[in-house]
Design a protein around this motif. Sequence first.
Motif, PDB file in Angstrom:
ATOM      1  N   GLY A  96       0.882  -1.362   0.015  1.00 55.11           N
ATOM      2  CA  GLY A  96      -0.006   0.024   0.102  1.00 55.11           C
ATOM      3  C   GLY A  96       0.758   1.486   0.650  1.00 55.11           C
ATOM      4  O   GLY A  96       0.780   1.819  -0.785  1.00 55.11           O
ATOM      5  N   GLY A 154       0.394   3.901  -2.977  1.00 56.16           N
ATOM      6  CA  GLY A 154       0.522   4.905  -2.397  1.00 56.16           C
ATOM      7  C   GLY A 154       1.586   6.096  -2.947  1.00 56.16           C
ATOM      8  O   GLY A 154       0.646   7.315  -3.753  1.00 56.16           O
ATOM      9  N   SER A 172      -6.285  -5.799   3.368  1.00 58.34           N
ATOM     10  CA  SER A 172      -6.749  -4.053   3.442  1.00 58.34           C
ATOM     11  C   SER A 172      -6.878  -3.537   4.145  1.00 58.34           C
ATOM     12  O   SER A 172      -6.148  -1.924   4.073  1.00 58.34           O
ATOM     13  N   ALA A 173      -6.267  -3.779   5.883  1.00 58.80           N
ATOM     14  CA  ALA A 173      -6.169  -2.804   6.975  1.00 58.80           C
ATOM     15  C   ALA A 173      -4.895  -1.956   6.636  1.00 58.80           C
ATOM     16  O   ALA A 173      -4.103  -1.090   6.939  1.00 58.80           O
ATOM     17  N   THR A 203      -4.651   0.250   3.035  1.00 58.15           N
ATOM     18  CA  THR A 203      -5.086   1.558   3.226  1.00 58.15           C
ATOM     19  C   THR A 203      -4.010   2.369   4.520  1.00 58.15           C
ATOM     20  O   THR A 203      -3.753   3.387   4.456  1.00 58.15           O
ATOM     21  N   PHE A 257      -1.117   3.046   2.510  1.00 54.69           N
ATOM     22  CA  PHE A 257      -1.358   3.797   0.685  1.00 54.69           C
ATOM     23  C   PHE A 257      -1.483   5.404   1.285  1.00 54.69           C
ATOM     24  O   PHE A 257      -0.799   6.242   1.188  1.00 54.69           O
ATOM     25  N   LEU A 258      -2.237   5.493   2.649  1.00 55.98           N
ATOM     26  CA  LEU A 258      -2.229   6.419   3.091  1.00 55.98           C
ATOM     27  C   LEU A 258      -0.726   7.069   3.553  1.00 55.98           C
ATOM     28  O   LEU A 258      -0.413   8.763   3.618  1.00 55.98           O
TER      29      LEU A 258
END
Length: 109
Positions: free
Chosen positions: A24, A28, A95-96, A99, A102-103
């Motif tokens: 991620g 990102g 996914s956690a 995320t 990515f952020l």
Amino acid sequence: MVGLQLGIDPQQLGLEFGGGAVIGGIIGFAAKKLAKVIAIIVGLELALFKFLESREILTVDWAALSAGLLQTGEGAASSGPPGWLSTILSTLSVSAGFTGGFLLGFRRG
């Protein structure tokens, strides 16, 4: 003790979370760089259209151009995700991490 009863392996869960975070973060970072390039290209294109329109070489229907964007946005907002709860629960650890990564990557990019 509860983790063993549910069949959850904490080591596997940590690996999935960490792997998702790394991937991620990379995506990102790349997404922010790509978004900047696309924004520059679109801005230059609109400036070129405005310049050509001021020289009466090109005629741009700005209302039709913006109406297409508004219709696309409305269509995307009206569709709901089918079966979203089971999808979220089955991929929660990856996914956690993704995320969060990515952020972080998007912010650093």
